[in-house]
Enzyme design. Structure first.
Site, PDB file in Angstrom:
ATOM      1  CD  GLU A  90       1.948  -3.902  19.286  1.00  0.00           C
ATOM      2  OE1 GLU A  90       2.238  -4.573  18.272  1.00  0.00           O
ATOM      3  OE2 GLU A  90       1.561  -2.729  19.241  1.00  0.00           O
ATOM      4  CB  ILE A 114       3.379   2.181   4.759  1.00  0.00           C
ATOM      5  CG1 ILE A 114       2.437   3.175   5.442  1.00  0.00           C
ATOM      6  CG2 ILE A 114       4.673   2.054   5.571  1.00  0.00           C
ATOM      7  CD1 ILE A 114       1.975   2.792   6.831  1.00  0.00           C
ATOM      8  CG  HIS A 135       2.884  -0.252  17.405  1.00  0.00           C
ATOM      9  ND1 HIS A 135       1.777  -1.072  17.391  1.00  0.00           N
ATOM     10  CD2 HIS A 135       2.802   0.498  16.276  1.00  0.00           C
ATOM     11  CE1 HIS A 135       1.047  -0.814  16.314  1.00  0.00           C
ATOM     12  NE2 HIS A 135       1.657   0.138  15.620  1.00  0.00           N
ATOM     13  CB  THR A 194       6.676  -1.535  10.318  1.00  0.00           C
ATOM     14  OG1 THR A 194       6.534  -1.597   8.888  1.00  0.00           O
ATOM     15  CG2 THR A 194       8.147  -1.481  10.671  1.00  0.00           C
ATOM     16  N   GLY A 243       0.877  -1.178   0.000  1.00  0.00           N
ATOM     17  CA  GLY A 243       0.000   0.000   0.000  1.00  0.00           C
ATOM     18  C   GLY A 243       0.905   1.215   0.000  1.00  0.00           C
ATOM     19  NE  ARG A 285      -2.455  -2.720  13.672  1.00  0.00           N
ATOM     20  CZ  ARG A 285      -1.939  -1.504  13.463  1.00  0.00           C
ATOM     21  NH1 ARG A 285      -0.639  -1.345  13.276  1.00  0.00           N
ATOM     22  NH2 ARG A 285      -2.724  -0.441  13.463  1.00  0.00           N
TER      23      ARG A 285
HETATM   24  C1  DGY Z   1      -1.152   2.768  12.638  1.00  0.00           C
HETATM   25  O1  DGY Z   1      -1.517   3.948  12.524  1.00  0.00           O
HETATM   26  O2  DGY Z   1      -1.890   1.834  12.339  1.00  0.00           O
HETATM   27  C2  DGY Z   1       0.201   2.539  13.132  1.00  0.00           C
HETATM   28  O3  DGY Z   1       0.434   1.221  13.438  1.00  0.00           O
HETATM   29  C3  DGY Z   1       0.505   3.449  14.292  1.00  0.00           C
HETATM   30  O4  DGY Z   1       1.879   3.610  14.354  1.00  0.00           O
END
Ligand code: DGY
Length: 310
Positions: free
Chosen positions: A257, A156, A276, A226, A154, A228
């Site tokens: 977490e 990111i 996180h 990074t 996506g 989930r």
């Molecule tokens: C989100 O916005 O989903 C991120 O994981 C926060 O850092």
């Protein structure tokens, strides 16, 4: 004036705009409210400004008959039963876009850190163990010229891909539509030197990186998560690190977490875990708060949210 709750203290100016328009109650605890505490706090609320640590599930929604708007301070919305909220006519918004580059910076920082052993070598200096320069001391892996596999590209993922390209990496991506560098997941896992996860948590992606996936990766490859924590099978990752199926991992998210200090995963070698912090820059968290407040104000006014969940 509507009754709104904000589930954590937000040290950002945006909250004042919400207070100016509505009757706002902020959860004062240092830890997130437990589900029963959240239900109590939210009783009678028309708006909720929630964090990714709050379960906005059926039970919570049913306990809030007046609820009209939920604004999540995150791009991820796996903490919200969006379908159910919609079926109850509740507007739901998130904070996409503003955290893209900041989160990509952190993913790439983790990639560099694990490849070049930055955290463990820096810790050795603090322990007073920098005895000399050694020809074969602290050897890591080159990032330039390596293959970067982006899972779930996506916004990111694409921002991480751009960083990789800037480092002269060959970039592979998963994805449904054919396009440059797009390959099936198995091929990406088998060919990449760095596998970076950027998919949302859905029933399809839960446990996506399991024992089979980790065994498909190269022994010299690194996993960066990074996205989930639940996208990765934690126990399989522990075995993969301890048995050398992969070279290392960098995690911003974990399952469970938070990851308690005594968790067996933390005994695994070649692992860097940060708590996180993907979107945690001063500027980005401030923008996220502003966006969440804008969403809540619009939702409570019966107007379309500027950033509704699509
Ligand atoms: C989100 O916005 O989903 C991120 O994981 C926060 O850092």
């Amino acid at each position: 004036m509507a009754r709104c709750i904000v589930t954590r203290k937000l040290p950002f100016d945006a909250l004042e705009r919400l207070r100016a328009a509505h009757d706002v109650e902020v959860w004062r605890g240092a830890m997130p409210p437990a589900p029963d505490e959240l239900r109590e706090l939210a009783a009678g609320a028309e708006g909720i400004l929630s964090m990714l640590t709050d379960a906005i599930d059926r039970e919570l929604i049913d306990a809030c008959p007046d609820l009209r708007a939920v604004a999540n301070l995150a791009v991820g919305t796996d903490n919200i039963d969006v379908e159910y909220a919609r079926s109850r006519g509740i507007a739901v918004g998130n904070t996409p876009g503003v955290l893209t580059e900041t989160s990509a910076d952190l993913a790439f920082a983790l990639l560099l850190a694990v490849a070049r052993r930055i955290v463990e070598s820096a810790e050795s200096v603090r322990r007073g163990e920098w005895w000399t320069w050694e020809p074969a001391g602290w050897l890591g892996y080159d990032v330039h010229g390596a293959t970067l596999g982006i899972v779930g590209p996506g916004k990111i993922g694409e921002a991480v891909a751009r960083r990789g390209a800037g480092f002269g990496m060959r970039v592979l991506r998963t994805g449904r539509e054919p396009g440059p560098g797009r390959v099936p997941l198995g091929e990406l896992l088998a060919e990449s030197d760095f596998v970076s996860l950027h998919c949302p948590l859905t029933p399809e992606t839960r446990g996506l990186i399991d024992e089979g996936a980790l065994m498909t990766m190269k022994q010299s490859a690194f996993l960066i998560n990074t996205a989930r924590g639940e996208v990765v099978d934690t126990e399989a990752l522990r075995r993969a690190l301890e048995s050398g199926w992969i070279a290392g991992a960098g995690l911003d998210v974990t399952d469970p977490e938070p990851l308690p200090g005594y968790h067996p995963l933390l005994g695994a070698p070649n692992l860097t875990v940060v708590p996180h912090i993907g979107s945690a820059s001063h500027a980005t968290r401030g923008r996220m708060a502003a966006m969440a407040v804008d969403n809540l104000l619009a939702g409570l006014a019966g107007e379309p949210m500027p950033s509704p969940i699509d």
